[in-house]
Design a protein around this motif. Structure first.
Motif, mmCIF file in Angstrom:
data_model
loop_
_atom_site.group_PDB
_atom_site.id
_atom_site.type_symbol
_atom_site.label_atom_id
_atom_site.label_comp_id
_atom_site.label_asym_id
_atom_site.label_seq_id
_atom_site.Cartn_x
_atom_site.Cartn_y
_atom_site.Cartn_z
ATOM 1 N N ARG A 1 0.928 -1.282 -0.145
ATOM 2 C CA ARG A 1 0.318 -0.080 -0.250
ATOM 3 C C ARG A 1 1.036 1.117 0.072
ATOM 4 N N LEU A 2 2.082 1.114 0.502
ATOM 5 C CA LEU A 2 2.883 2.641 0.574
ATOM 6 C C LEU A 2 3.695 2.644 -0.501
ATOM 7 N N ALA A 3 4.431 1.565 -1.112
ATOM 8 C CA ALA A 3 5.281 1.570 -2.149
ATOM 9 C C ALA A 3 4.793 1.802 -2.983
ATOM 10 N N LYS A 4 5.650 2.733 -4.111
ATOM 11 C CA LYS A 4 5.234 3.122 -4.977
ATOM 12 C C LYS A 4 5.429 2.751 -6.618
ATOM 13 N N PHE A 5 6.897 2.381 -6.223
ATOM 14 C CA PHE A 5 7.610 1.607 -7.828
ATOM 15 C C PHE A 5 7.053 1.978 -8.602
ATOM 16 N N GLY A 6 7.255 3.280 -8.716
ATOM 17 C CA GLY A 6 6.739 4.727 -9.604
ATOM 18 C C GLY A 6 8.342 5.135 -10.425
ATOM 19 N N PRO A 7 9.616 5.147 -11.128
ATOM 20 C CA PRO A 7 9.824 3.020 -11.013
ATOM 21 C C PRO A 7 10.564 2.513 -9.430
ATOM 22 N N TYR A 8 10.941 3.862 -8.603
ATOM 23 C CA TYR A 8 10.999 3.947 -7.263
ATOM 24 C C TYR A 8 10.435 3.567 -6.497
ATOM 25 N N LEU A 9 11.274 3.181 -5.030
ATOM 26 C CA LEU A 9 10.127 2.789 -3.543
ATOM 27 C C LEU A 9 9.285 4.610 -4.196
ATOM 28 N N ALA A 10 9.667 5.071 -3.168
ATOM 29 C CA ALA A 10 9.508 5.927 -2.515
ATOM 30 C C ALA A 10 8.740 7.325 -4.594
ATOM 31 N N GLY A 11 8.508 6.290 -5.203
ATOM 32 C CA GLY A 11 8.124 7.704 -7.119
ATOM 33 C C GLY A 11 9.285 7.337 -7.768
ATOM 34 N N ASP A 12 9.068 8.607 -8.424
ATOM 35 C CA ASP A 12 10.396 8.666 -9.624
ATOM 36 C C ASP A 12 11.931 9.585 -9.025
ATOM 37 N N THR A 13 11.931 9.375 -8.061
ATOM 38 C CA THR A 13 13.687 9.634 -7.759
ATOM 39 C C THR A 13 13.517 8.073 -7.201
ATOM 40 N N PHE A 14 14.930 8.061 -6.907
ATOM 41 C CA PHE A 14 16.035 6.549 -6.579
ATOM 42 C C PHE A 14 16.380 7.550 -4.706
ATOM 43 N N THR A 15 15.909 7.403 -3.745
ATOM 44 C CA THR A 15 15.692 7.374 -2.093
ATOM 45 C C THR A 15 17.247 6.827 -1.740
ATOM 46 N N GLN A 16 16.994 7.098 -0.416
ATOM 47 C CA GLN A 16 17.735 6.137 0.709
ATOM 48 C C GLN A 16 16.465 4.272 0.981
ATOM 49 N N ALA A 17 15.363 4.558 0.016
ATOM 50 C CA ALA A 17 14.254 3.955 0.034
ATOM 51 C C ALA A 17 14.524 2.973 -0.508
ATOM 52 N N ASP A 18 15.844 2.465 -1.744
ATOM 53 C CA ASP A 18 15.658 2.421 -2.235
ATOM 54 C C ASP A 18 17.137 1.207 -2.180
ATOM 55 N N CYS A 19 18.042 2.303 -0.950
ATOM 56 C CA CYS A 19 19.387 1.284 -0.914
ATOM 57 C C CYS A 19 18.615 0.834 0.135
ATOM 58 N N ALA A 20 17.698 1.033 1.212
ATOM 59 C CA ALA A 20 16.982 -0.937 1.813
ATOM 60 C C ALA A 20 16.274 -1.419 0.686
ATOM 61 N N GLY A 21 16.169 -1.349 0.200
ATOM 62 C CA GLY A 21 14.687 -1.736 -0.548
ATOM 63 C C GLY A 21 15.682 -3.081 -2.049
ATOM 64 N N TRP A 22 16.178 -2.190 -2.718
ATOM 65 C CA TRP A 22 17.176 -2.997 -3.052
ATOM 66 C C TRP A 22 17.961 -4.405 -2.975
ATOM 67 N N VAL A 23 18.396 -4.187 -1.197
ATOM 68 C CA VAL A 23 19.887 -5.430 -0.420
ATOM 69 C C VAL A 23 18.062 -6.077 0.298
ATOM 70 N N SER A 24 17.473 -5.738 0.371
ATOM 71 C CA SER A 24 16.591 -6.856 0.976
ATOM 72 C C SER A 24 15.571 -7.503 0.930
ATOM 73 N N LEU A 25 14.799 -6.566 -0.052
ATOM 74 C CA LEU A 25 14.028 -7.162 -0.659
ATOM 75 C C LEU A 25 13.727 -8.074 -1.429
ATOM 76 N N PRO A 26 15.228 -9.059 -1.894
ATOM 77 C CA PRO A 26 15.396 -10.109 -3.041
ATOM 78 C C PRO A 26 16.118 -11.068 -2.100
ATOM 79 N N LEU A 27 15.913 -10.992 -0.608
ATOM 80 C CA LEU A 27 16.611 -11.965 0.648
ATOM 81 C C LEU A 27 15.061 -12.494 1.362
ATOM 82 N N VAL A 28 14.308 -11.757 1.657
ATOM 83 C CA VAL A 28 12.869 -12.004 1.715
ATOM 84 C C VAL A 28 12.299 -12.749 0.492
ATOM 85 N N ALA A 29 12.565 -12.194 -0.341
ATOM 86 C CA ALA A 29 11.704 -13.571 -1.497
ATOM 87 C C ALA A 29 12.344 -14.921 -1.690
#
Length: 217
Positions: free
Chosen positions: A140-168
């Motif tokens: 509900r929170l994640a934009k994937f637009g194309p980045y997690l918080a919207g159209d700009t790469f942020t700290q959220a992507d530093c966290a998401g890119w290293v952790s989401l694949p591990l969860v999966a």
């Protein structure tokens, strides 16, 4: 000002900080420190023996998000947070969901998924129940637009890119199903997008090289 990043490149939180350093163009050096070290010099910098931590001319800092926020304040060029306070808070909200409500929960599966251990059926059931609740909330929170918080790469992507694949990967390995994909999170295309960035390619190459060295030992 010299920064030394301490830890090892198989750690997702180490790579979160490393990616931020590279994206911001901050010069740094690396020092291999394994987690849970009993060395007094390590404990003086990271009292729980966790990695990563950094050494600076002013002293040491531990905890990956503390480090990222310090870097953002000390090195304002190439910002990884929006300028507007509410937008900054939304980025931190996403990081909290990724790390506290997804990665930390899935971490209980890592022993079996990646290190040859065993996870009890009770723990598996508990982890699945929590993730079945938390992943839709994250979605509900994640934009994937194309980045997690919207159209700009942020700290959220530093966290998401290293952790989401591990969860999966952990949920697929231990629970028999990639729970992110099962709940409609298109993490693979997202990971591919971030992985094409030069900083992410450097992180990946170093992680793979270290993986090979660890395997050889």
């Amino acid at each position: 000002m010299t920064i030394t990043l301490c830890g090892f490149s198989l750690s997702n939180y180490y790579n979160k900080v490393k990616l931020a350093l590279l994206e911001k163009g901050i010069p740094f050096q690396e020092e291999v420190v394994m987690t849970h070290s009993k060395d007094e010099a390590v404990l003086a910098a990271s009292p729980l023996g966790k990695v990563p931590f950094i050494r600076t001319e002013q002293g040491t800092l531990c905890e990956s998000q503390v480090i990222l926020d310090y870097l953002e304040s000390a090195y304002p060029a190439h910002p990884l947070l929006p300028a507007e306070p509410f937008a900054q808070a939304k980025v931190h909200e996403l990081i909290t969901f990724v790390e506290l409500h997804l990665e930390l929960v899935a971490r209980e599966l890592y022993g079996q998924a990646f290190f040859g251990g065993t996870c009890s059926d009770a723990n598996k059931e508990r982890v699945k129940k929590l993730l079945d609740k938390n992943i839709p909330a994250f979605k509900r929170l994640a934009k994937f637009g194309p980045y997690l918080a919207g159209d700009t790469f942020t700290q959220a992507d530093c966290a998401g890119w290293v952790s989401l694949p591990l969860v999966a990967m952990a949920t697929k390995s231990v629970l028999g199903e990639d729970l992110l994909a099962a709940h409609g999170v298109e993490w693979k295309s997202y990971a591919k997008l971030i992985g094409e960035r030069p900083a992410a390619q450097k992180v990946t190459a170093d992680r793979k090289a270290d993986q090979d060295r660890f395997a050889a030992k």
